[in-house]
Design an enzyme around this catalytic site. Structure first.
Site, short mmCIF file in Angstrom:
data_model
loop_
_atom_site.label_atom_id
_atom_site.label_comp_id
_atom_site.label_asym_id
_atom_site.label_seq_id
_atom_site.Cartn_x
_atom_site.Cartn_y
_atom_site.Cartn_z
N ASP A 189 44.62 45.02 45.92
CA ASP A 189 44.61 45.16 44.47
C ASP A 189 43.60 46.23 44.10
OD1 ASP A 189 45.23 44.48 41.76
OD2 ASP A 189 43.28 43.50 41.65
N GLU A 274 50.20 48.40 44.60
CA GLU A 274 50.97 48.60 43.38
C GLU A 274 51.17 50.10 43.16
OE1 GLU A 274 50.07 45.40 39.97
OE2 GLU A 274 48.29 46.15 40.98
N ASP A 354 40.81 39.38 40.97
CA ASP A 354 41.37 40.43 41.82
C ASP A 354 41.92 39.89 43.14
OD1 ASP A 354 40.66 42.24 39.86
OD2 ASP A 354 38.72 42.69 40.79
#
Ligand code: ZN
Length: 372
Positions: A189, A274, A354
């Site tokens: 993340d 991501e 997170d």
């Protein structure tokens, strides 16, 4: 066999005469680039309401300008050809909505030009590199020898603000890469401070202390610079100090990102991240420069090629995937404000925000890899 690229960066030490030709080449490339840009701007203004017509307009070529400005003939013609390609790409990116309208090149920015290997015009011998248009090879300090089977494709020569010269040699080689059976997977993340939080222990990849200290030093040095009278001797001295710190920090950051990506590529068969739109993000959240400076873009580039050359994978999941909102244990979703640092769910899960996201990212990656 697949074709792979690898770049080798080395410092070069041109003599006076070579420095002059380098300066001339940087100048000509900048001049030519800006000339083309002026012409492109005019064309754009003229035809911007007629997309068909705009597309029909021919791109300016080096040949056209060489007649008008004969001094352009004195430098490496490949450097000019590459400047043209560079601007064409910048244009394409603008038209396809990926970038802003190209900007003029200024003397203040890093000076550089790119040349290509054509018929053995580039050669490395006895700690020197031969480049087109140079009578004598330029002294070079190589950290890593380029393996004999690697073919040189192009070279980018640059001069930093503190007056150091570097060459980045892009090579191509064939490698028999077999896809690895994916067993070990990690989710990352993105973290604003630091770099990322990983899904296995919830550990944050923090930049080393010396790096953070250097950043503080830079901020102080910049503050002093802002108080000095622009153009004065004291200002110039301080400007050099700031530039040196910038270079040092950029090197430290790059080394750290290399180290972290190498470690991940060695320990895992697939890494899930991501697909973030960094530019949009820094604008939308008003984070300013910090998102760019954080090095995430560079990090993911390193990570991708380090995984690929081992037959491993970097998996990017959709940027709209609700990694923050989701509970990593039961899958429930809820709104999370930016200030909430801990994810608490009705199922009983209490986890660092997170860390929870990283686990969700990993799970989504496993689903995409059809391993879950
Ligand atoms: Zn839950």
């Amino acid at each position: 066999m697949t074709k792979q690229n690898k770049a080798f960066k080395s410092r070069i030490y041109p003599n006076k005469e070579q420095e002059e030709l380098l300066a001339k080449t940087f100048g000509c490339v900048r001049f030519f680039y800006n000339k083309m840009l002026v012409e492109r701007k005019e064309t754009y203004e003229k035809f911007k309401d007629d997309e068909e017509k705009l597309k029909e307009q021919k791109f300016p070529t080096p040949a056209k300008y060489k007649d008008e400005f004969p001094f352009l003939k004195e430098v490496d013609s490949l450097a000019l050809a590459n400047a043209q390609i560079h601007l064409q790409n910048a244009y394409k990116n603008f038209f396809e909505g990926r970038a802003e309208f190209p900007k003029f090149k200024s003397k203040k920015h890093k000076q550089s030009y790119t040349t290509n290997m054509v018929n053995g015009n580039i050669k490395i011998e006895d700690g020197h590199i031969k480049l087109p248009k140079f009578k004598k090879p330029i002294k070079m300090k190589q950290h890593r020898e380029i393996p004999a089977e690697y073919k040189i494709k192009s070279c980018t020569i640059s001069k930093t603000k503190t007056g150091k010269y570097y060459i980045s040699i892009l090579t191509e080689y064939e490698k028999d890469i077999r896809p690895v059976k994916i067993q070990k997977v990690v989710g990352l993340d993105f973290a604003m401070d630091g770099l990322y939080v990983e899904s296995e222990q919830g550990e944050k990849a923090n930049y080393p202390r010396y790096y953070r200290q250097a950043l503080v030093k830079l901020a102080k040095a910049q503050q002093i610079l802002s108080r000095r009278k622009k153009g004065s001797t004291r200002w110039e001295k301080q400007r050099l100090k700031v530039a040196k710190l910038h270079e040092k920090i950029a090197n430290q950051r790059r080394n750290f990102l290399h180290h972290k990506s190498k470690e991940l590529a060695a320990n895992y068969d697939a890494v899930i991240i991501e697909d973030l739109d960094m530019k949009g993000m820094s604008q939308a959240l008003n984070f300013g420069k910090s998102v760019h400076d954080n090095g995430w873009g560079m990090f993911t580039t390193f990570l991708e090629y380090k995984l690929k050359e081992q037959g491993k994978q970097l998996v990017k999941i959709d940027k709209w995937f609700p990694s923050t909102k989701k509970c990593s244990r039961c899958g429930n979703e809820k709104e999370m404000s930016l200030s909430e640092r801990v994810y608490k769910c009705t199922c009983g899960l209490v986890l660092d925000r997170d860390y929870n996201s990283a686990i969700n990212i990993k799970k989504e990656g496993l689903r995409l890899l059809e391993l879950a």
